[in-house]
Design an enzyme around this catalytic site. Structure first.
Site, PDB file in Angstrom:
ATOM      1  N   SER A 233       0.828  -1.202   0.000  1.00  0.00           N
ATOM      2  CA  SER A 233       0.000   0.000   0.000  1.00  0.00           C
ATOM      3  C   SER A 233       0.868   1.259   0.000  1.00  0.00           C
ATOM      4  O   SER A 233       1.711   1.432  -0.872  1.00  0.00           O
ATOM      5  CB  SER A 233      -0.963  -0.048   1.187  1.00  0.00           C
ATOM      6  N   ASP A 359      -9.462  -3.348  -6.578  1.00  0.00           N
ATOM      7  CA  ASP A 359      -9.013  -2.763  -5.310  1.00  0.00           C
ATOM      8  C   ASP A 359      -9.921  -1.594  -4.943  1.00  0.00           C
ATOM      9  O   ASP A 359     -10.020  -0.620  -5.693  1.00  0.00           O
ATOM     10  CB  ASP A 359      -7.569  -2.276  -5.461  1.00  0.00           C
ATOM     11  N   HIS A 388      -8.047  -4.987  -1.475  1.00  0.00           N
ATOM     12  CA  HIS A 388      -6.839  -4.269  -1.066  1.00  0.00           C
ATOM     13  C   HIS A 388      -6.085  -5.085  -0.034  1.00  0.00           C
ATOM     14  O   HIS A 388      -6.522  -5.211   1.121  1.00  0.00           O
ATOM     15  CB  HIS A 388      -7.207  -2.896  -0.495  1.00  0.00           C
TER      16      HIS A 388
END
Length: 442
Positions: A233, A359, A388
């Protein structure tokens, strides 16, 4: 022939009387059906689609340069990347994949050994080592258990926004890599992992200086150990930006980017479009607000605490905290400056990037397809589903597909000729006698 008598009753009254003749249970079933359809679309379920295909999943799509040695020598040997990803049947939704991992997933037991790294500006960073997953001994602070002449490959994990070594997906990755015989160290962001902020500085999406110092430190301390990194991320944005800044001069042999936001400006627009996205935005924003307020006493540069206390989204945090501490004129300036999509073309070491097209936090619209295809050192693997950092698979949802893919990729890369690429002598700013007292691990 019978004649139909005329009536003076309103047709609406007749319809209402007819409606009352329908059993209430039918209305309940109808309402339930509409609710299911609404929720199915709201959370973007794809269960029916998977059911039709026998839960075979979707093939992984690979984007790379046709002249890429990385693909020929490494990726071509990775069976997982040439296979398919099939979601856990009862988690066939990007939102369920994302949320279940964070709140409900059972994670491996990880007993870290903590090492405190001190930076030249007075800050401290917690480095958590996980070497033996079967070791039940208590954590020993300040001891990583790795000898300076150890040749075992090391993988540095850079967590995402508000995440640390205790996060579920980090533990999954660390556990898997240690099982494969690697040394794993999680580089927690400043102020996370249970350590305090000791300087007037917080981390952000483009702060590569900390990870640069960590990598230089590890390379100096363990010169014979191949060094790799995995960013997740926001941690992925930091990692790719760092790789682009360093080019071939990094001490890293290879790296992996998982669910990168790529372009923060586009991502900011995306996360405010729909109600479900705005929910993620609010949750993350409040978490960042709490992070800032926790360290209020050591952040004299921040004065508008009234506005900070009202933060309810990521952009608010970036405006009142990141831009102030980082001297960015506007939030959009910050986003344009630090987005790693501008740096991917300059990456000079093997890099695998994994992104899910569904996502719910980092939109597919930000993926730099052409830039990844142009760089011979980059291979982009995309899947139709995964959420995600989710990618939960199997009936019991105990396995993360991307963790298995990373493990296989790094193991193949480490045994390939690309692991033995020639290093530039001055590839890192190594710790010298004059600066060893400023930045060191204790």
């Amino acid at each position: 022939m019978e004649c139909i008598g005329l009536t003076s009753e309103s047709p609406y009254v007749i319809m209402l009387k007819a409606a009352f003749l329908i059993p209430i249970s039918h209305y309940l079933f109808g309402f339930l059906f509409l609710l299911i359809v609404f929720l199915y679309n709201f959370v973007e379920m794809y269960f029916i689609k998977e059911l039709i295909t026998g839960f075979r999943g979707q093939p992984v799509s690979l984007t790379f340069n046709s002249c890429s040695n990385l693909y020929q020598e490494v990726i071509s040997k990775c069976k997982i990347l040439h296979g398919r990803f099939s979601s856990t049947p009862w988690l066939c939704s990007p939102h369920l994949q994302t949320i279940f991992l964070q709140f409900f997933e059972k994670v491996p037991a990880c007993n870290y050994q903590r090492q405190i790294f001190k930076t030249s500006d007075g800050g401290i960073i917690a480095l958590d080592w996980l070497r033996n997953v079967d070791d039940k001994k208590p954590t020993i602070k300040g001891f990583d258990g790795v000898h300076s002449d150890d040749k075992t490959p090391i993988v540095v994990v850079i967590p995402g926004l508000t995440s640390d070594s205790d996060s579920a997906y980090v533990k999954h990755l660390a556990f898997k890599m240690v099982k494969s015989g690697w040394n794993v160290v999680v580089s927690n962001h400043r102020g996370l992992g249970g350590v305090a902020i000791t300087s007037d500085r917080l981390y952000n999406a483009g702060c590569t200086e900390d990870i640069r110092k960590i990598i230089d430190h590890l390379h100096t301390r363990y010169p014979q150990a191949p060094l790799y990194a995995v960013g997740t991320s926001i941690g992925s944005n930091v990692l790719v930006k760092y790789l682009g800044e360093e080019g071939v001069n990094t001490a890293l042999v290879g790296a992996v980017s998982i669910c990168s936001p790529w372009d923060l400006l586009i991502g900011d627009r995306f996360i405010k479009r729909r109600l479900v996205q705005r929910s993620y935005d609010r949750i993350l924003g409040i978490g960042l607000k709490d992070y800032a307020e926790l360290h209020r006493s050591v952040l004299p540069s921040l004065t508008d605490w009234d506005s900070i206390s009202k933060i309810s989204c990521i952009r608010d945090y970036d405006k009142h905290v990141v831009c102030v501490l980082g001297n960015f004129e506007t939030v959009d300036t910050y986003y344009r400056t630090v987005s790693c999509s501008s740096y991917i073309g300059k990456v000079g070491v093997p890099l695998l990037c994994i992104s899910a097209l569904d996502d719910p936090v980092c939109t597919r619209e930000t993926i730099p397809w052409d830039e990844c295809r142009a760089n011979k050192n980059v291979v982009l693997a995309t899947t139709q589903h995964g959420g995600h950092l989710g990618y939960l698979e199997g009936m019991t949802a105990k396995s993360l597909w991307w963790v298995r893919a990373v493990d296989e990729f790094l193991c193949v890369l480490n045994s390939s000729t690309l692991n033995h690429r020639e290093k530039i002598q001055n590839n890192t700013v190594l710790e010298s006698p004059q600066n060893s007292s400023k930045e060191k691990a204790v």
